[in-house]
Enzyme design. Structure first.
Site, PDB file in Angstrom:
ATOM      1  N   THR A  13       0.839  -1.205   0.000  1.00 41.84           N
ATOM      2  CA  THR A  13       0.000   0.000   0.000  1.00 41.84           C
ATOM      3  C   THR A  13       0.874   1.256   0.000  1.00 41.84           C
ATOM      4  O   THR A  13       0.730   2.129  -0.869  1.00 41.84           O
ATOM      5  CB  THR A  13      -0.894   0.001   1.266  1.00 41.84           C
ATOM      6  OG1 THR A  13      -1.657  -1.194   1.273  1.00 41.84           O
ATOM      7  CG2 THR A  13      -1.818   1.203   1.291  1.00 41.84           C
ATOM      8  N   GLU A 190      -2.835  -3.094   9.430  1.00 40.21           N
ATOM      9  CA  GLU A 190      -1.578  -3.837   9.353  1.00 40.21           C
ATOM     10  C   GLU A 190      -1.850  -5.198   8.709  1.00 40.21           C
ATOM     11  O   GLU A 190      -2.996  -5.663   8.664  1.00 40.21           O
ATOM     12  CB  GLU A 190      -1.005  -4.051  10.758  1.00 40.21           C
ATOM     13  CG  GLU A 190      -0.646  -2.783  11.485  1.00 40.21           C
ATOM     14  CD  GLU A 190       0.368  -1.943  10.721  1.00 40.21           C
ATOM     15  OE1 GLU A 190       1.446  -2.442  10.396  1.00 40.21           O
ATOM     16  OE2 GLU A 190       0.073  -0.768  10.445  1.00 40.21           O
ATOM     17  N   LYS A 205       3.339   3.383  18.622  1.00 37.70           N
ATOM     18  CA  LYS A 205       3.467   4.791  18.209  1.00 37.70           C
ATOM     19  C   LYS A 205       3.632   5.696  19.439  1.00 37.70           C
ATOM     20  O   LYS A 205       4.415   6.648  19.418  1.00 37.70           O
ATOM     21  CB  LYS A 205       2.241   5.197  17.397  1.00 37.70           C
ATOM     22  CG  LYS A 205       2.179   4.484  16.046  1.00 37.70           C
ATOM     23  CD  LYS A 205       0.815   4.658  15.403  1.00 37.70           C
ATOM     24  CE  LYS A 205       0.771   4.078  14.009  1.00 37.70           C
ATOM     25  NZ  LYS A 205      -0.600   3.940  13.489  1.00 37.70           N
TER      26      LYS A 205
HETATM   27  P1  NDP Z   1       1.668  -3.929   2.907  1.00 39.91           P
HETATM   28  O1  NDP Z   1       1.508  -5.253   3.532  1.00 39.91           O
HETATM   29  O2  NDP Z   1       0.610  -3.404   2.004  1.00 39.91           O
HETATM   30  O3  NDP Z   1       3.031  -3.871   2.098  1.00 39.91           O
HETATM   31  C1  NDP Z   1       4.245  -4.393   2.555  1.00 39.91           C
HETATM   32  C2  NDP Z   1       4.975  -4.872   1.335  1.00 39.91           C
HETATM   33  O4  NDP Z   1       6.266  -5.293   1.703  1.00 39.91           O
HETATM   34  C3  NDP Z   1       4.271  -6.051   0.671  1.00 39.91           C
HETATM   35  O5  NDP Z   1       4.097  -5.757  -0.674  1.00 39.91           O
HETATM   36  C4  NDP Z   1       5.266  -7.180   0.886  1.00 39.91           C
HETATM   37  O6  NDP Z   1       5.300  -8.093  -0.177  1.00 39.91           O
HETATM   38  C5  NDP Z   1       6.557  -6.413   0.916  1.00 39.91           C
HETATM   39  N1  NDP Z   1       7.648  -7.226   1.454  1.00 39.91           N
HETATM   40  C6  NDP Z   1       7.645  -8.040   2.523  1.00 39.91           C
HETATM   41  N2  NDP Z   1       8.851  -8.618   2.663  1.00 39.91           N
HETATM   42  C7  NDP Z   1       9.616  -8.173   1.638  1.00 39.91           C
HETATM   43  C8  NDP Z   1      10.940  -8.402   1.214  1.00 39.91           C
HETATM   44  N3  NDP Z   1      11.730  -9.249   1.866  1.00 39.91           N
HETATM   45  N4  NDP Z   1      11.398  -7.752   0.131  1.00 39.91           N
HETATM   46  C9  NDP Z   1      10.620  -6.904  -0.554  1.00 39.91           C
HETATM   47  N5  NDP Z   1       9.323  -6.645  -0.216  1.00 39.91           N
HETATM   48  C10 NDP Z   1       8.851  -7.282   0.885  1.00 39.91           C
HETATM   49  O7  NDP Z   1       1.942  -2.900   4.065  1.00 39.91           O
HETATM   50  P2  NDP Z   1       1.775  -1.324   4.037  1.00 39.91           P
HETATM   51  O8  NDP Z   1       2.303  -0.765   2.780  1.00 39.91           O
HETATM   52  O9  NDP Z   1       0.401  -0.975   4.461  1.00 39.91           O
HETATM   53  O10 NDP Z   1       2.726  -0.920   5.252  1.00 39.91           O
HETATM   54  C11 NDP Z   1       4.131  -0.881   5.106  1.00 39.91           C
HETATM   55  C12 NDP Z   1       4.704  -0.304   6.397  1.00 39.91           C
HETATM   56  O11 NDP Z   1       4.184   0.999   6.564  1.00 39.91           O
HETATM   57  C13 NDP Z   1       4.316  -1.084   7.638  1.00 39.91           C
HETATM   58  O12 NDP Z   1       5.380  -1.051   8.547  1.00 39.91           O
HETATM   59  C14 NDP Z   1       3.135  -0.295   8.210  1.00 39.91           C
HETATM   60  O13 NDP Z   1       3.028  -0.415   9.602  1.00 39.91           O
HETATM   61  C15 NDP Z   1       3.541   1.110   7.840  1.00 39.91           C
HETATM   62  N6  NDP Z   1       2.444   2.054   7.711  1.00 39.91           N
HETATM   63  C16 NDP Z   1       1.358   1.753   6.967  1.00 39.91           C
HETATM   64  C17 NDP Z   1       0.330   2.655   6.820  1.00 39.91           C
HETATM   65  C18 NDP Z   1      -0.903   2.366   6.045  1.00 39.91           C
HETATM   66  O14 NDP Z   1      -1.832   3.165   6.093  1.00 39.91           O
HETATM   67  N7  NDP Z   1      -0.977   1.268   5.307  1.00 39.91           N
HETATM   68  C19 NDP Z   1       0.403   3.958   7.471  1.00 39.91           C
HETATM   69  C20 NDP Z   1       1.614   4.216   8.201  1.00 39.91           C
HETATM   70  C21 NDP Z   1       2.595   3.268   8.323  1.00 39.91           C
HETATM   71  P3  NDP Z   1       4.215  -9.262  -0.292  1.00 39.91           P
HETATM   72  O15 NDP Z   1       3.026  -8.560  -0.860  1.00 39.91           O
HETATM   73  O16 NDP Z   1       4.876 -10.205  -1.205  1.00 39.91           O
HETATM   74  O17 NDP Z   1       3.993  -9.776   1.099  1.00 39.91           O
HETATM   75  N1  HSE Z   2      -2.458   0.267  10.617  1.00 43.40           N
HETATM   76  C1  HSE Z   2      -2.082   1.584  10.963  1.00 43.40           C
HETATM   77  C2  HSE Z   2      -3.302   2.349  11.395  1.00 43.40           C
HETATM   78  C3  HSE Z   2      -1.444   2.251   9.789  1.00 43.40           C
HETATM   79  O1  HSE Z   2      -4.416   1.881  11.147  1.00 43.40           O
HETATM   80  O2  HSE Z   2      -3.177   3.408  11.982  1.00 43.40           O
HETATM   81  C4  HSE Z   2      -0.869   3.591  10.115  1.00 43.40           C
HETATM   82  O3  HSE Z   2       0.242   3.469  10.950  1.00 43.40           O
END
Ligand code: NDP
Ligand code: HSE
Length: 432
Positions: A13, A190, A205
């Protein structure tokens, strides 16, 4: 215009949001960084997984080593979730001489000291604005803009998923499972949404903010926490009837004996800014000794709000601003003092009690008597008549004046021992 090569590890995402801004709005990075941040590597686990973003040829790879070996890339957004392999990849990137930007609060809350110390030893930096409250620039505000203050209190809504769920349940009458599924579909949750709804994410957080705002190291697992996963819809309705909303509050307060920290659903008076925070929005209400009260509000979860914070950190890192603040702030130094927690029992507050009681003479008097024995003064009492004759118990809602936590706990225990009171009782703090 000059170009600086940058990379993303993890195209979920957030990663795809970051790619969209970099690819579609190079003019913005050019304007603010004086050079275009040019995406050269996007590292994923599976290159065949469909994406919502069109990447130019040659960028997508499952070979992290290719990025590590590319000396032309200085700044990497590491946006994979969880602890491993995120921790190992973070350290590998730092060892290879790259500065890292991350949104991963779980990783920082767990391994902040190790990662920050290693980055310092290597002369590298870690930026993490997106790790708390998504698009709200709270990290830079607390650590830089408010640095002339001693933060006195911080009351915040820090989990977008929980806030989205309770807003849907409260505002639209949605049921819990339906609202959680929506939050997941919107990319708010998450990978394991248990961390959102049980208070873990908010505690992680809060640990980061407590470090920045109060200057002391706290491990998130030491923060008492409860999430929204056990809230009954009926309590949301009673709250509304009484002029309050239930919100998942991350609470930090400086008192004489230390810092009070907790994450818990609390009653917030309708009309107060925190009560009006809806959907995936977050808010942070801070009181500093010099500035007084300050309120921050914005989208705390979701693709583009989070990407907004990640890209801003990438720009700050590319132009060298992060290196300066990272060096001077001494974040998560291993030798930072550990925080003294104030005793939870001393924490004064107002309380909401719900007791499900057998509808017979004297019960109300016995309950109010027990509260009185513990020095708890009642502010209001509310009781519905039975909805039908088969109903075994009726709920009594009692709102109290200020009392210590220890008194509230002891009174509740004593009341629950009454044979006329069911064990389904509930207690929430009233914020303020
Ligand atoms: P997602 O699960 O959507 O994305 C994480 C991505 O990382 C997936 O595409 C996953 O691949 C990939 N990944 C996992 N392991 C590896 C690896 N070894 N090499 C390359 N890619 C890898 O999570 P989000 O994007 O939602 O969140 C990412 C981070 O941001 C998290 O720490 C989250 O807590 C934080 N965050 C998220 C927010 C949100 O609103 N979504 C807001 C603020 C922070 P695969 O699809 O193959 O598993
Ligand atoms: N899963 C988290 C939330 C993403 O819902 O607030 C942002 O850190």
């Amino acid at each position: 215009m000059e170009k600086s090569g940058v990379a993303i590890v993890g195209l979920g995402t957030v990663g795809q949001g970051v790619a969209k801004i970099l690819l579609d709005h190079g003019d913005r990075t050019g304007r603010h960084a004086g050079r275009t941040l040019w995406l050269t590597h996007a590292v994923v686990r599976d290159v065949n997984k469909p994406l919502d973003v069109d990447l130019p040829d040659g960028i997508l790879t499952d070979d992290l080593q290719k990025l590590i070996d590319d000396q032309s890339v200085q700044v990497v957004a590491q946006v994979i979730g969880g602890i491993e392999p995120a921790r190992t990849i973070m350290l590998q990137l730092l060892e290879s001489g790259k500065d890292v930007v991350t949104a991963n609060k779980a990783l920082l809350a767990e391994h902040g000291p190790e990662i920050f110390d290693r980055a310092r030893q290597l002369g590298r930096s870690v930026a993490f604005e997106a790790s708390v409250a998504g698009g709200i620039p709270i990290i830079s505000n607390i650590s830089q803009c408010l640095s002339g203050n001693q933060v006195q209190s911080l009351h915040a809504i820090l989990n977008g998923t929980s806030n989205y769920i309770i807003s849907k349940m409260d505002g639209e009458g949605a049921d819990y499972a339906e609202a959680l599924a929506d939050a997941q579909a919107l990319g708010l949750a998450e990978a394991d949404p248990t961390m959102d709804v049980d208070g873990t994410d908010a505690a992680q957080k809060l640990a980061i903010l407590a470090h920045l705002g109060f200057g002391a190291r706290v491990h998130w697992s030491d923060i008492p926490r409860r999430g929204i996963d056990s809230i009954a819809k009926s309590d949301m309705e009673f709250a509304k009837h009484l002029g309050y909303r239930l919100k998942l509050i991350a609470y930090a307060e400086l008192v004489e004996s230390g810092i009070q920290l907790m994450v818990a659903p609390m009653m917030v008076k309708i009309g107060e800014p925190l009560a009006e925070v809806k959907a995936n929005y977050n808010a942070v209400s801070v009181v500093g000794d010099a500035v007084g009260p300050v309120f921050f509000h914005g989208q705390g979860a979701g693709q583009m709000p989070t990407a907004s914070a990640v890209v801003a950190d990438m720009i700050d890192t590319a132009v060298g601003r992060t290196a300066i603040t990272f060096k001077t702030l001494e974040l998560w130094a291993q030798d930072n003092k550990r925080v003294d927690f104030a005793s939870p029992g001393d924490l004064e507050g107002r309380f909401y009690f719900r007791f499900d009681v057998v509808d017979q003479p004297g019960v109300m008097g016995q309950i109010t008597g027990r509260l009185g024995q513990h020095g708890i003064s009642i502010a209001s009492v509310y009781q519905h008549e039975s909805r039908n004759e088969n109903q075994q118990t009726v709920p009594i809602i009692i709102m109290t004046h200020h009392a210590p936590e220890s008194a509230a706990q002891a009174a509740m225990k004593q009341i629950l021992d009454m044979p006329t009171v069911a064990d389904t009782a509930e207690r929430f703090r009233i914020l303020g």
